[in-house]
Scaffold this motif. Structure first.
Motif, PDB file in Angstrom:
ATOM      1  N   TRP A  40       0.893  -1.109  -0.021  1.00  0.00           N
ATOM      2  CA  TRP A  40      -0.089  -0.101  -0.069  1.00  0.00           C
ATOM      3  C   TRP A  40       0.756   1.360   0.080  1.00  0.00           C
ATOM      4  CZ3 TRP A  40      -0.760  -4.101   3.485  1.00  0.00           C
ATOM      5  CH2 TRP A  40      -1.877  -4.925   3.153  1.00  0.00           C
ATOM      6  N   ALA A  41       2.379   1.082  -0.345  1.00  0.00           N
ATOM      7  CA  ALA A  41       3.044   2.131  -0.179  1.00  0.00           C
ATOM      8  C   ALA A  41       2.797   3.333  -1.266  1.00  0.00           C
ATOM      9  CB  ALA A  41       4.593   1.903  -0.275  1.00  0.00           C
ATOM     10  N   GLY A  42       2.842   4.530  -0.892  1.00  0.00           N
ATOM     11  CA  GLY A  42       2.450   5.489  -1.948  1.00  0.00           C
ATOM     12  C   GLY A  42       1.085   5.879  -2.491  1.00  0.00           C
ATOM     13  N   GLN A  43       0.338   4.976  -1.678  1.00  0.00           N
ATOM     14  CA  GLN A  43      -1.235   4.980  -2.110  1.00  0.00           C
ATOM     15  C   GLN A  43      -2.274   5.920  -1.233  1.00  0.00           C
ATOM     16  OE1 GLN A  43      -2.992   1.302  -3.086  1.00  0.00           O
ATOM     17  NE2 GLN A  43      -1.132   0.486  -3.385  1.00  0.00           N
ATOM     18  N   GLY A  44      -1.442   6.787  -0.370  1.00  0.00           N
ATOM     19  CA  GLY A  44      -2.343   7.488   0.754  1.00  0.00           C
ATOM     20  C   GLY A  44      -3.148   6.617   1.616  1.00  0.00           C
ATOM     21  N   VAL A  46      -5.869   3.879   2.482  1.00  0.00           N
ATOM     22  CA  VAL A  46      -6.405   2.809   1.538  1.00  0.00           C
ATOM     23  C   VAL A  46      -7.511   2.295   2.512  1.00  0.00           C
ATOM     24  CG1 VAL A  46      -6.258   0.468   0.219  1.00  0.00           C
ATOM     25  CG2 VAL A  46      -4.397   2.640   0.076  1.00  0.00           C
ATOM     26  N   GLU A  47      -8.725   2.533   1.928  1.00  0.00           N
ATOM     27  CA  GLU A  47      -9.734   2.056   2.802  1.00  0.00           C
ATOM     28  C   GLU A  47      -9.967   0.451   2.891  1.00  0.00           C
ATOM     29  OE1 GLU A  47     -12.946   2.196   5.396  1.00  0.00           O
ATOM     30  OE2 GLU A  47     -12.130   4.100   4.442  1.00  0.00           O
ATOM     31  N   ASP A  48      -9.908  -0.110   1.488  1.00  0.00           N
ATOM     32  CA  ASP A  48      -9.987  -1.408   1.375  1.00  0.00           C
ATOM     33  C   ASP A  48      -8.729  -2.279   1.135  1.00  0.00           C
ATOM     34  OD1 ASP A  48     -10.932  -3.979   0.963  1.00  0.00           O
ATOM     35  OD2 ASP A  48     -12.082  -3.405  -0.684  1.00  0.00           O
ATOM     36  N   LEU A  49      -8.275  -2.838   2.201  1.00  0.00           N
ATOM     37  CA  LEU A  49      -6.876  -3.611   2.147  1.00  0.00           C
ATOM     38  C   LEU A  49      -7.180  -4.907   1.972  1.00  0.00           C
ATOM     39  CD1 LEU A  49      -5.508  -2.541   5.820  1.00  0.00           C
ATOM     40  CD2 LEU A  49      -5.186  -1.399   3.330  1.00  0.00           C
ATOM     41  N   ARG A  50      -8.055  -5.324   1.299  1.00  0.00           N
ATOM     42  CA  ARG A  50      -8.334  -6.766   0.923  1.00  0.00           C
ATOM     43  C   ARG A  50      -7.580  -7.230  -0.202  1.00  0.00           C
ATOM     44  NH1 ARG A  50     -14.565  -7.439   1.092  1.00  0.00           N
ATOM     45  NH2 ARG A  50     -14.467  -5.601   0.374  1.00  0.00           N
ATOM     46  N   HIS A  54      -5.010 -10.143  -0.064  1.00  0.00           N
ATOM     47  CA  HIS A  54      -5.277 -11.401  -0.917  1.00  0.00           C
ATOM     48  C   HIS A  54      -4.062 -11.734  -1.724  1.00  0.00           C
ATOM     49  CE1 HIS A  54     -10.012 -11.419  -0.453  1.00  0.00           C
ATOM     50  NE2 HIS A  54      -9.287 -11.545   0.646  1.00  0.00           N
ATOM     51  N   ASP A  55      -3.498 -10.706  -2.200  1.00  0.00           N
ATOM     52  CA  ASP A  55      -2.223 -10.912  -3.012  1.00  0.00           C
ATOM     53  C   ASP A  55      -1.060 -11.300  -2.327  1.00  0.00           C
ATOM     54  OD1 ASP A  55      -3.532  -9.806  -5.321  1.00  0.00           O
ATOM     55  OD2 ASP A  55      -2.664  -8.015  -5.381  1.00  0.00           O
ATOM     56  N   CYS A  56      -0.693 -10.812  -1.329  1.00  0.00           N
ATOM     57  CA  CYS A  56       0.415 -11.088  -0.514  1.00  0.00           C
ATOM     58  C   CYS A  56       0.310 -12.232   0.558  1.00  0.00           C
ATOM     59  CB  CYS A  56       0.830  -9.638   0.197  1.00  0.00           C
ATOM     60  SG  CYS A  56       1.274  -8.474  -0.969  1.00  0.00           S
ATOM     61  N   ALA A  57      -0.751 -12.163   1.393  1.00  0.00           N
ATOM     62  CA  ALA A  57      -0.519 -13.103   2.509  1.00  0.00           C
ATOM     63  C   ALA A  57      -0.475 -14.498   2.520  1.00  0.00           C
ATOM     64  CB  ALA A  57      -2.149 -12.838   3.515  1.00  0.00           C
ATOM     65  N   ALA A  98      -2.492  -6.327   8.779  1.00  0.00           N
ATOM     66  CA  ALA A  98      -3.183  -6.819   7.505  1.00  0.00           C
ATOM     67  C   ALA A  98      -2.722  -8.082   7.068  1.00  0.00           C
ATOM     68  CB  ALA A  98      -3.498  -5.824   6.532  1.00  0.00           C
ATOM     69  N   LEU A  99      -1.347  -8.078   6.943  1.00  0.00           N
ATOM     70  CA  LEU A  99      -0.637  -9.183   6.411  1.00  0.00           C
ATOM     71  C   LEU A  99      -0.716 -10.533   7.410  1.00  0.00           C
ATOM     72  CD1 LEU A  99       1.890  -7.500   4.253  1.00  0.00           C
ATOM     73  CD2 LEU A  99      -0.255  -8.278   3.663  1.00  0.00           C
ATOM     74  N   ILE A 100      -0.789 -10.354   8.647  1.00  0.00           N
ATOM     75  CA  ILE A 100      -0.585 -11.491   9.405  1.00  0.00           C
ATOM     76  C   ILE A 100      -2.004 -11.847  10.276  1.00  0.00           C
ATOM     77  CG2 ILE A 100       1.894 -11.036   9.839  1.00  0.00           C
ATOM     78  CD1 ILE A 100       1.183 -10.065  12.646  1.00  0.00           C
ATOM     79  N   HIS A 101      -2.784 -10.890  10.344  1.00  0.00           N
ATOM     80  CA  HIS A 101      -4.195 -11.079  11.083  1.00  0.00           C
ATOM     81  C   HIS A 101      -4.957 -11.573   9.916  1.00  0.00           C
ATOM     82  CE1 HIS A 101      -2.480 -10.322  14.891  1.00  0.00           C
ATOM     83  NE2 HIS A 101      -2.192  -8.806  14.479  1.00  0.00           N
ATOM     84  N   THR A 102      -4.701 -12.630   9.112  1.00  0.00           N
ATOM     85  CA  THR A 102      -5.807 -13.152   8.161  1.00  0.00           C
ATOM     86  C   THR A 102      -5.531 -14.805   8.113  1.00  0.00           C
ATOM     87  OG1 THR A 102      -6.319 -13.390   5.925  1.00  0.00           O
ATOM     88  CG2 THR A 102      -4.058 -12.449   6.391  1.00  0.00           C
ATOM     89  N   LEU A 103      -6.605 -15.592   8.045  1.00  0.00           N
ATOM     90  CA  LEU A 103      -6.454 -16.843   7.895  1.00  0.00           C
ATOM     91  C   LEU A 103      -5.532 -17.347   6.541  1.00  0.00           C
ATOM     92  CD1 LEU A 103     -10.140 -18.079   8.970  1.00  0.00           C
ATOM     93  CD2 LEU A 103      -7.844 -17.884  10.413  1.00  0.00           C
ATOM     94  N   ARG A 104      -5.697 -16.509   5.913  1.00  0.00           N
ATOM     95  CA  ARG A 104      -4.973 -16.590   4.339  1.00  0.00           C
ATOM     96  C   ARG A 104      -3.522 -16.759   4.820  1.00  0.00           C
ATOM     97  NH1 ARG A 104      -9.311 -13.886   3.080  1.00  0.00           N
ATOM     98  NH2 ARG A 104     -10.657 -14.577   1.398  1.00  0.00           N
TER      99      ARG A 104
END
Length: 202
Positions: A40-44, A46-50, A54-57, A98-104
């Protein structure tokens, strides 16, 4: 993997002597880390992190789990486990979370080691060489105090301002010479119903 990984690191720590006494069973702690570009770097704001999650986790969970198991030898060998993330100073703590607190992410590890307990966790923000703290707990018994452990390390050049360190930790064994009992003993002495799940969380 849809995320940009700058480097991975593997940390293996064996405790042979504690308190001046040789450990009957040495404690091995393992940490697997990936230093990635913050998606999310450089995007200001971001409301929806999903989409980023989904791409990274999933890929990070799979990669770091494999790194742990390559050292541990098997999922059965892992007794204590945990996770951590440190976001660089240009990011939000929410990005680390966001990247660690997901079952994904976590389910790759949880299923590989056959765990029942939730993954102990830490999520912070910091600059290069910031402490990476990975709390551990018994993978099947959250009240087993012998496996309340913390892996502490740092990466000299990470996280950069627009990076995130994502980490998994494991222990083979518990603290050498542990002698403070388990939570259940305290609960019983305090008059709680040890068989009542609600009491265990007290």
């Amino acid at each position: 993997m849809p995320t940009e990984i700058r480097k991975t690191l593997l940390h293996v720590e064996d405790t042979l002597i504690e308190g001046g006494k040789v450990a009957e069973v040495p404690l091995r702690m393992i940490a697997a880390l990936a230093v990635i570009k913050n998606p999310w770097a450089g995007q200001g704001f971001v409301e929806d992190l999903r989409p980023g999650i989904h791409d990274c986790a999933p890929g990070l969970g799979e990669l770091l789990t494999k790194m742990i198991l390559d050292v541990a030898g098997s999922g059965e060998a892992v007794e204590g486990y945990g996770k951590s993330a440190v976001v660089g100073v240009n990011g939000e703590v929410e990005h680390a979370s966001a990247l660690i607190h997901t079952l994904r992410f976590g389910n790759h590890y949880r299923e590989a080691v056959g765990a029942k307990s939730y993954l102990a966790f830490c999520n912070t923000r910091g600059g290069a060489d910031a402490p990476v703290m990975i709390p551990l707990m018994d993978k099947n018994d959250g009240g087993r105090r012998s496996h309340y452990l913390t892996i502490q390390l740092s990466v000299a050049d990470a996280p950069g301002p627009d990076e995130i360190i994502v980490a998994l930790g494991a222990s083979i064994g518990g603290r050498p010479h542990h002698r403070i009992g388990d939570r259940y003993q305290d609960l019983k002495e305090l008059g709680h119903d040890v068989e009542n799940p609600a009491a265990i969380k007290a």
